[in-house]
Design a protein around this motif. Sequence first.
Motif, PDB file in Angstrom:
ATOM      1  N   LEU A  62      27.537  80.460 107.651  1.00  0.00           N
ATOM      2  CA  LEU A  62      28.321  79.333 107.492  1.00  0.00           C
ATOM      3  C   LEU A  62      29.026  79.064 106.120  1.00  0.00           C
ATOM      4  N   ILE A  63      28.444  79.626 105.088  1.00  0.00           N
ATOM      5  CA  ILE A  63      29.043  79.511 103.671  1.00  0.00           C
ATOM      6  C   ILE A  63      30.089  80.462 103.525  1.00  0.00           C
ATOM      7  N   GLU A  64      29.806  81.838 103.855  1.00  0.00           N
ATOM      8  CA  GLU A  64      30.635  82.683 103.440  1.00  0.00           C
ATOM      9  C   GLU A  64      31.506  83.502 104.632  1.00  0.00           C
ATOM     10  N   GLU A  65      30.772  83.916 105.360  1.00  0.00           N
ATOM     11  CA  GLU A  65      31.373  85.068 106.234  1.00  0.00           C
ATOM     12  C   GLU A  65      32.455  84.232 107.112  1.00  0.00           C
ATOM     13  N   ARG A  66      31.694  83.301 107.573  1.00  0.00           N
ATOM     14  CA  ARG A  66      32.899  82.411 108.727  1.00  0.00           C
ATOM     15  C   ARG A  66      33.098  81.196 108.007  1.00  0.00           C
ATOM     16  N   ALA A  67      33.228  80.998 106.800  1.00  0.00           N
ATOM     17  CA  ALA A  67      33.641  79.630 105.937  1.00  0.00           C
ATOM     18  C   ALA A  67      34.834  79.097 106.784  1.00  0.00           C
ATOM     19  N   SER A  68      35.622  80.057 107.144  1.00  0.00           N
ATOM     20  CA  SER A  68      36.902  79.322 107.763  1.00  0.00           C
ATOM     21  C   SER A  68      36.869  79.036 109.089  1.00  0.00           C
ATOM     22  N   ILE A  69      35.935  79.083 110.001  1.00  0.00           N
ATOM     23  CA  ILE A  69      36.085  78.846 111.361  1.00  0.00           C
ATOM     24  C   ILE A  69      36.172  77.327 111.338  1.00  0.00           C
ATOM     25  N   PRO A  70      36.813  76.873 112.335  1.00  0.00           N
ATOM     26  CA  PRO A  70      37.001  75.303 112.424  1.00  0.00           C
ATOM     27  C   PRO A  70      35.914  74.716 113.240  1.00  0.00           C
ATOM     28  N   LEU A  71      35.017  73.939 112.793  1.00  0.00           N
ATOM     29  CA  LEU A  71      33.994  73.263 113.296  1.00  0.00           C
ATOM     30  C   LEU A  71      34.038  71.737 113.111  1.00  0.00           C
ATOM     31  N   ALA A  72      34.995  71.244 112.191  1.00  0.00           N
ATOM     32  CA  ALA A  72      35.108  69.915 111.908  1.00  0.00           C
ATOM     33  C   ALA A  72      35.499  69.260 113.394  1.00  0.00           C
ATOM     34  N   GLY A  73      34.744  68.012 113.518  1.00  0.00           N
ATOM     35  CA  GLY A  73      35.130  67.068 114.746  1.00  0.00           C
ATOM     36  C   GLY A  73      34.384  67.542 115.956  1.00  0.00           C
ATOM     37  N   LYS A  74      33.698  68.638 115.957  1.00  0.00           N
ATOM     38  CA  LYS A  74      32.894  69.127 117.240  1.00  0.00           C
ATOM     39  C   LYS A  74      31.485  68.623 117.023  1.00  0.00           C
ATOM     40  N   LEU A  75      30.896  68.403 118.070  1.00  0.00           N
ATOM     41  CA  LEU A  75      29.518  68.055 118.347  1.00  0.00           C
ATOM     42  C   LEU A  75      28.609  69.322 117.814  1.00  0.00           C
ATOM     43  N   GLY A  76      27.710  68.837 116.925  1.00  0.00           N
ATOM     44  CA  GLY A  76      26.743  70.142 116.496  1.00  0.00           C
ATOM     45  C   GLY A  76      25.435  69.843 116.448  1.00  0.00           C
ATOM     46  N   GLY A  77      24.802  70.848 116.569  1.00  0.00           N
ATOM     47  CA  GLY A  77      23.256  70.614 116.828  1.00  0.00           C
ATOM     48  C   GLY A  77      22.639  71.911 116.343  1.00  0.00           C
ATOM     49  N   CYS A  78      21.214  71.969 116.256  1.00  0.00           N
ATOM     50  CA  CYS A  78      20.331  72.859 115.927  1.00  0.00           C
ATOM     51  C   CYS A  78      19.162  73.155 116.618  1.00  0.00           C
ATOM     52  N   PHE A  79      18.562  74.312 116.865  1.00  0.00           N
ATOM     53  CA  PHE A  79      17.319  74.499 117.296  1.00  0.00           C
ATOM     54  C   PHE A  79      16.553  75.502 116.379  1.00  0.00           C
ATOM     55  N   ALA A  80      15.157  75.751 116.206  1.00  0.00           N
ATOM     56  CA  ALA A  80      14.473  76.577 115.619  1.00  0.00           C
ATOM     57  C   ALA A  80      13.290  77.200 116.435  1.00  0.00           C
ATOM     58  N   THR A  81      12.993  78.568 115.912  1.00  0.00           N
ATOM     59  CA  THR A  81      11.720  79.080 116.500  1.00  0.00           C
ATOM     60  C   THR A  81      10.817  79.293 115.291  1.00  0.00           C
ATOM     61  N   ALA A  82       9.598  79.158 115.409  1.00  0.00           N
ATOM     62  CA  ALA A  82       8.574  79.466 114.449  1.00  0.00           C
ATOM     63  C   ALA A  82       7.355  79.833 114.700  1.00  0.00           C
ATOM     64  N   HIS A  83       6.204  80.370 114.095  1.00  0.00           N
ATOM     65  CA  HIS A  83       5.140  80.549 114.380  1.00  0.00           C
ATOM     66  C   HIS A  83       4.225  79.521 114.502  1.00  0.00           C
ATOM     67  N   TYR A  84       4.032  78.778 113.552  1.00  0.00           N
ATOM     68  CA  TYR A  84       3.206  77.439 113.485  1.00  0.00           C
ATOM     69  C   TYR A  84       3.623  76.121 113.303  1.00  0.00           C
TER      70      TYR A  84
END
Lengths: 166, 166, 166, 166
Positions: free
Chosen positions: C71-93
């Motif tokens: 997000l910060i460097e490799e694909r910093a230039s991809i256009p995400l502005a204005g789109k809906l954004g969400g996130c999920f995670a996996t974990a052990h505990y």
Amino acid sequence: MKLAIIYYSETGQTKELAEVIAEGMRKVGSEVRLFSVDEPLDEAYLSACDGVVFGTPTHMATCAWRMNQWLIEERASIPLAGKLGGCFATAHYAQGGSDSAILSILGMLLVKGMLVYSGGSAHGQPFIHHGPVALDAVGNHYEDAKEMFAIFGQRFAEKAIELFEK
Amino acid sequence: MKLAIIYYSETGQTKELAEVIAEGMRKVGSEVRLFSVDEPLDEAYLSACDGVVFGTPTHMATCAWRMNQWLIEERASIPLAGKLGGCFATAHYAQGGSDSAILSILGMLLVKGMLVYSGGSAHGQPFIHHGPVALDAVGNHYEDAKEMFAIFGQRFAEKAIELFEK
Amino acid sequence: MKLAIIYYSETGQTKELAEVIAEGMRKVGSEVRLFSVDEPLDEAYLSACDGVVFGTPTHMATCAWRMNQWLIEERASIPLAGKLGGCFATAHYAQGGSDSAILSILGMLLVKGMLVYSGGSAHGQPFIHHGPVALDAVGNHYEDAKEMFAIFGQRFAEKAIELFEK
Amino acid sequence: MKLAIIYYSETGQTKELAEVIAEGMRKVGSEVRLFSVDEPLDEAYLSACDGVVFGTPTHMATCAWRMNQWLIEERASIPLAGKLGGCFATAHYAQGGSDSAILSILGMLLVKGMLVYSGGSAHGQPFIHHGPVALDAVGNHYEDAKEMFAIFGQRFAEKAIELFEK
């Protein structure tokens, strides 16, 4: 070695887990007293403590507002600086934000000048990343987690002894 | 008393502020060494340290990804447990998220089993809530903040001495 | 309605849950494509998307550093502005910090100018506070959570349709 | 297009900046009303709003506890789901934790089901990563920041118009 646990509890779960942590602390010889934020506080005892653990339910993915009020305003003057500080949380769901509830309190403890400590992954299993969590709507997690809470209490007390009883 | 500062720096600012913190630490007699995450690490020295401060620029309102990589993977095995841990950040703007950058690192230090410490508001002015911040696009803040960074270094070293040289 | 899921997966779990979310999105007629951060990205497709969900394992109570790097460097230039954004995670505990992993990514999505969305408690059960979480070391939670992930996908897609296909 | 700003203010600063944001919102034709959490709320107006911005002073590196109380308990039933949500903070110092104050509120807005939005870096300067911040103990920052607050208000209103007045 005097330790305290300060908690907010509506259903009794957060209080119950505070007691489980206290048992773990007592195993290594600590004196522990528990205080609800809704009950009178023995300020002299708290001042004499070397470590304080805070416990909160998770409300809207953060700590109970009473914990904020207590730390920021109601008990802003209690001396916590230099003491070992930790936190635990209860929540319903894995995706409920219990970790954010813990961190919201740990952030305030840093501002108080505490030494914030969870043990993390340094003691092997169970790993307790930011603080212990018990989920009451995920299988038997709430009951199963009690062993981890006792271990957290023991580790926290051992660290306080190591730091302050040398 | 051995201390270390581990930092990532692109423009030299984060490195410069690491040096300012180191000066504050040396004032109270500590030995301090600085390590960039891009340079070789003296693991024996780091193991012997009682406290480690991490420094990062603020990128997209969190820490540099190199800090995550270093802590999570590249140097996952370095022994940080039980040491005093702190963090500082550089940023351009007040609204740039420097505090989130600091907390993102402090969260990982908790998982390492460190005693996370900022001094907070416990020593009076300057209050340093989660860690010192220098802003290079807000008036003269970057230069003005150096005094605070030196004080943070001194307080951090004094706390390490108090805890570990008793 | 085009949507994308961008994930980092080592064991295949985060990828598998990305596919479960995608199924939920397709139920309401969305076109969905999944991209690992370690595979080539179809930038034209991503640009045409109205919403992007990010998925990460939880490492040291935060997201995988590859997500930061991406997000910060490799694909910093991809256009995400204005789109809906969400996130999920996996974990052990439960106490592993999955919520902090999610928030660390949501914070970056805000800096990208996205509309950050989880659905929260607004749709009734299952409440998904900051994003869905699956725990693989807590009873059968990993498998049980799949239904929630599918619902998250459906809600996310429905919100994107509501916002952008009027 | 109806918008609201809900704030807690002790010294009048947070209220003043709420008014600056409101001016920015009105520039693009929005109707805006401000509500202190200590005053009666026009629930019908708030229900009709397409976006709500929350404003808080920074207390112990997080938001004022009244904001937690208001969102979690006092006004838990107000309908915020689906609306655009944002946040701003006032603080004394760069290292005071204003960003954590903002994120603590944005986390609750996610649980409410809001579309959380700051504009981020997507509109060029001024970058407003998680929300605007004004520091009253850093040179002239408090006054200088007003232009950024007005721009934030305008961008927020423009986004609400774009999303909901199509």
